[in-house]
Write a protein that holds these residues in place. Sequence first.
Motif, PDB file in Angstrom:
ATOM      1  N   PRO A  24       0.843  -1.209   0.000  1.00 36.04           N
ATOM      2  CA  PRO A  24       0.000   0.000   0.000  1.00 36.04           C
ATOM      3  C   PRO A  24       0.865   1.240   0.000  1.00 36.04           C
ATOM      4  CG  PRO A  24       0.090  -0.922   2.195  1.00 36.04           C
ATOM      5  CD  PRO A  24       0.839  -1.879   1.305  1.00 36.04           C
ATOM      6  N   TRP A  33      -4.620  -1.621   7.841  1.00 31.04           N
ATOM      7  CA  TRP A  33      -4.474  -0.753   6.667  1.00 31.04           C
ATOM      8  C   TRP A  33      -5.587  -1.119   5.702  1.00 31.04           C
ATOM      9  CZ3 TRP A  33       0.383   1.997   5.215  1.00 31.04           C
ATOM     10  CH2 TRP A  33       1.231   2.141   6.315  1.00 31.04           C
ATOM     11  N   CYS A  45      -7.464  -0.591   2.277  1.00 33.10           N
ATOM     12  CA  CYS A  45      -7.233  -0.073   0.928  1.00 33.10           C
ATOM     13  C   CYS A  45      -8.404  -0.464   0.031  1.00 33.10           C
ATOM     14  CB  CYS A  45      -5.928  -0.631   0.350  1.00 33.10           C
ATOM     15  SG  CYS A  45      -4.497  -0.445   1.430  1.00 33.10           S
ATOM     16  N   TYR A  49       0.741  -9.000   0.336  1.00 32.54           N
ATOM     17  CA  TYR A  49       0.919  -7.637   0.823  1.00 32.54           C
ATOM     18  C   TYR A  49       2.124  -7.622   1.768  1.00 32.54           C
ATOM     19  CZ  TYR A  49      -4.028  -8.227  -0.316  1.00 32.54           C
ATOM     20  OH  TYR A  49      -5.201  -8.569  -0.918  1.00 32.54           O
ATOM     21  N   VAL A  66      -3.307  -5.762   6.187  1.00 31.33           N
ATOM     22  CA  VAL A  66      -3.898  -5.049   5.059  1.00 31.33           C
ATOM     23  C   VAL A  66      -5.273  -5.643   4.754  1.00 31.33           C
ATOM     24  CG1 VAL A  66      -3.716  -4.567   2.598  1.00 31.33           C
ATOM     25  CG2 VAL A  66      -1.706  -4.362   4.048  1.00 31.33           C
TER      26      VAL A  66
END
Length: 552
Positions: free
Chosen positions: A232, A253, A255, A272, A277
């Motif tokens: 990211p 995180w 996204c 990732y 994530v």
Amino acid sequence: MAAAGGPRCLSDLPDDVLRRTLYFAPAREGAATAMLSRRWRWLWRTSGAVNLDTRSFCFSHDEPEVQSQAQPWDWRFESYVRRFSIKGREAFLCGASEALAAAGGPVTRLAVVVAEDSRIHPTLLVDGSKHDLIGAVIGNPAAQHVEELLVEVEDWNKQITLSFGSLPSETLRSVRIVSCGSIMAAPPDTAFRKLAELHLQRCTIPLDDLQRIVDGALKLKTLHLESCYMPPKEEEEETEDEEFDGPVPKVIWRCRIVFPVVAALVFARCTYPRKEVRLELDAPRLRYFRYEGDVQHSDTLSLKPQAASSSYLARVDLDLSVDYHAEDQVCEPFWRFIRNFSTAKVLKIQLDFTMDRVALVAKESQDELLGGLLFRHLERLELQGQYEPRSKTSMVMLANLLHCFPVLCDLRVKLSKDLTSRKRSSIDKEARADFDKSVDRFRHRRSRTLSLSGENDVNHEASYIPGLNDEYLNCLQSYLRRVSLHFCMEEPNCLGVQLAKFFVDNAMVLEETHIDDGSQKMCEHMNTSVGRWIAKNSTKMRNLAGVTVLPC
């Protein structure tokens, strides 16, 4: 042998067929066909393709052999590689320029393959300067009308950084990039107006660069991401997971990537930088989706529900495996991931582990993970998985699925035993002995036929299968018309046979059944008592179009 009046040799084929053949030939080999005859002199030039492979420009026979005692860090080895790479690189660039210049028309296909055994580096440091081998080829003026582009670097030690800004944006329709160290998006004002297919394999591409590439491709219909590393962006907003009760807050995180016009999306083995994530895919026009990866990792991926009620996924393929570092964290991620595809019409699930791992036996677990989950459009289910013969909950997972598929019409199940503890040699030996036994029984067969269950056609009661017999399944009452079972019948009343009996006895509108025992037992394949067994075993009169016992 050629048919009467047909072509007898390669030169008898029409020019269009020969050009199509040369379309896929390496440039150097294609140019060599000009020596065959005058007719061939221009065929390779007008094929519209230039396929460059560094193996065609390898000069290893001109270089001295490296001494075995030379280590990779030895200066003699490094000097040898530098001299050799420069020589091959110059020959490759010269050959690429000549092939592009010799084309008799626009070059619509360009392939650049840097092979591992050619010792030609795509990037080479000489006097502190960096040489971009692939960029030099793509930047050639004769390559500015390319519609199909392939870039492949076979050696991971020869990674490159490829910028979409260096690609011909006005004409590209298909791009395939394999093993690039880093993919960079083009400047914001660059638009790929004709790009319809994008394949990225073993590449590193930041999520924000991927979003910019997708935004610039106005007609991107097919996106294939395989074994890609997608970090990211650094300024991504961090949020705390509210469900975390530990002393240190867990950072998530989140996204989101938007695919405005993508209709086919493949997401296979992508990773990732951290497990925290959470990636959401927003594809309002998606019709086909394929995922391949660990079940535990699938929990980090979600598909945004489609806004229009009439939108649906035509097909979803899921190839799931287990990360054995977290074997106990399989069931919940699996069912949470399945929820993303409630609008699918065809669903294929392939499990590289036993189905018991994702079976919801307890009523509390079913209410928690399956509550309100209905696939109202699903018409066909293809399930491939392993089962433990001694387990009594192997089919609970299938019952959990059928409970969520009220209008299922076509069921295809392929079962295999969990053979992780058995050696392959012993399996092959058993299969061969079983086949020889079947041949002997066939040669000495009598008029009396054997029943599917291994007994005389007297007992036709369907076996009790935990999970399936305990559930009321709407699809069995009004919709299920076709059942296909593929299994290995190592014993008369194995799980596959029990399933066949169950569906014949409980699927009220069943019309067609296909059975493949997959074990080369010819006497069972030729069993004529199957029809009589079904007729006697059916509790209600139904219209069975046919029961087919398929050979291996």
